[in-house]
Enzyme design. Structure first.
Site, short mmCIF file in Angstrom:
data_model
loop_
_atom_site.label_atom_id
_atom_site.label_comp_id
_atom_site.label_asym_id
_atom_site.label_seq_id
_atom_site.Cartn_x
_atom_site.Cartn_y
_atom_site.Cartn_z
N ALA A 269 43.96 -9.68 86.08
CA ALA A 269 45.05 -10.61 86.38
C ALA A 269 44.62 -11.90 87.06
O ALA A 269 45.32 -12.91 86.97
CB ALA A 269 46.10 -9.91 87.26
N ASP B 62 50.04 -11.63 95.64
CA ASP B 62 51.08 -11.70 94.62
C ASP B 62 50.48 -12.27 93.34
O ASP B 62 49.71 -13.24 93.37
CB ASP B 62 52.24 -12.59 95.10
CG ASP B 62 53.45 -12.48 94.20
OD1 ASP B 62 53.44 -13.10 93.12
OD2 ASP B 62 54.41 -11.79 94.57
N GLY C 244 42.61 -6.74 73.58
CA GLY C 244 41.92 -7.92 73.08
C GLY C 244 40.45 -7.92 73.48
O GLY C 244 39.71 -8.85 73.15
N THR D 40 36.53 -7.06 73.42
CA THR D 40 35.57 -6.88 72.32
C THR D 40 34.29 -6.25 72.85
O THR D 40 34.11 -6.10 74.05
CB THR D 40 35.25 -8.22 71.64
OG1 THR D 40 34.68 -9.12 72.62
CG2 THR D 40 36.50 -8.86 71.06
N ALA E 148 42.81 -5.90 68.39
CA ALA E 148 42.32 -6.97 67.52
C ALA E 148 41.27 -7.76 68.27
O ALA E 148 41.40 -7.99 69.47
CB ALA E 148 43.47 -7.88 67.08
N HIS F 91 31.28 -20.34 71.80
CA HIS F 91 32.14 -20.00 72.93
C HIS F 91 31.56 -20.56 74.23
O HIS F 91 30.42 -21.01 74.27
CB HIS F 91 32.30 -18.48 73.06
CG HIS F 91 33.25 -17.89 72.08
ND1 HIS F 91 32.88 -17.55 70.80
CD2 HIS F 91 34.57 -17.59 72.19
CE1 HIS F 91 33.92 -17.04 70.16
NE2 HIS F 91 34.96 -17.07 70.97
N LYS G 27 30.89 -16.18 78.26
CA LYS G 27 31.10 -15.05 77.34
C LYS G 27 29.86 -14.16 77.34
O LYS G 27 28.73 -14.65 77.22
CB LYS G 27 31.42 -15.54 75.93
CG LYS G 27 31.83 -14.41 75.00
CD LYS G 27 32.46 -14.95 73.71
CE LYS G 27 32.84 -13.82 72.76
NZ LYS G 27 33.83 -12.90 73.34
#
Length: 266
Positions: free
Chosen positions: A9, A44, A97, A99, A121, A154, A158
């Protein structure tokens, strides 16, 4: 209202997902997760947006997902597998999502889908999934006389290469041509490599800066080239596709689905 939990998050994608959930009329933030070492744990989940949601970021899965019907997960394989087991045990539907899964991890996801509904996916962007469909048509028509190369770029952060999207592009092309990507993929070239084997599918990877995600499949023939390209300029495309997946799952009791199911492309 669909109560949606977000994994990772406090990360770039996690925040984009939270913002997308907050902007909808049919979804609400149902939970927020992050690793125990994250300084955001206990805060929060929307504090960074300048207002409070009442949902705290938790590292404990039971607390973080106590009010969630769905979980969207763009983290890493190890974390996603832990989330998967909790979701399976508690009837929480899952959008994956992430990978870089191993074959064994993919098998565990398939097994979990017998009990809960999962959309998995390598890329949630609507446009990318349209490109997958275009690649099937292109590969079918260009099945002889064309060399196939996949180039992806990318951001510097990554951690896996080639990207899951690039690999899925390769799988789509290979399946259409009746090949096994594991046997025909070439992931790097250096030195005297000899003449190109026409049955191979090549991959080239670029990492740098803040590139969100660029993918090109090149069909190179004699006297002509065809390039099918998708470029992402914002992670918002992944977030919006993920919410479409959540809405799709609201009608599915169990099963493993892809974005082609979500978008009606099959």
């Amino acid at each position: 209202m669909l109560r949606v939990g977000i994994a990772g998050a406090s990360g770039r994608m996690g925040r984009m997902l939270i913002e997308a959930v907050q902007a909808t009329d049919d979804c609400t933030l149902g939970g927020a997760l992050d690793i125990a070492t994250s300084p955001a744990v206990g805060m929060d989940a929307t504090a960074w947006m300048g207002h409070r949601s009442g949902v705290l970021i938790e590292s404990d899965l039971a607390k973080g997902l106590a009010n969630a019907q769905y979980l969207i997960d763009f983290t890493r394989p190890e974390g996603t597998m832990e989330h998967l087991r909790h979701c399976r045990d508690n009837g929480i539907k899952l959008v994956i999502g992430t990978t870089g899964f191993s074959d064994a991890q993919k098998a565990e996801i398939e097994a979990a889908a017998r009990d809960i509904a999962i959309v998995m996916a390598p890329n949630m962007a609507v446009g990318v999934n349209v490109v997958f469909n275009l690649l099937r048509h292109a590969a079918k028509a260009l099945n002889t006389g064309f060399d196939i190369e996949i180039i992806e770029a990318h951001h510097r952060h990554k951690v896996d290469a080639p990207s899951g999207t690039a690999l899925r592009m390769g799988e789509v092309v290979a399946e259409t041509l009746g090949r096994d990507l594991k046997e025909c993929a070439i992931y790097g070239r250096e030195g005297v490599t000899g003449e190109r084997d026409p049955s191979t599918i090549g991959f080239a990877t670029v990492r740098g800066g803040d590139i969100v995600g660029d993918h090109t499949v090149l069909f190179a023939g004699t006297g002509e080239r065809i390039e099918i390209t998708h470029k992402s300029s914002s992670r918002a495309t992944y977030a919006q596709g993920s919410l479409r997946a959540v809405r799709f799952l609201s009608h599915q009791p169990h099963g493993l689905f892809g974005m082609d199911d979500v978008l009606g492309l099959k």
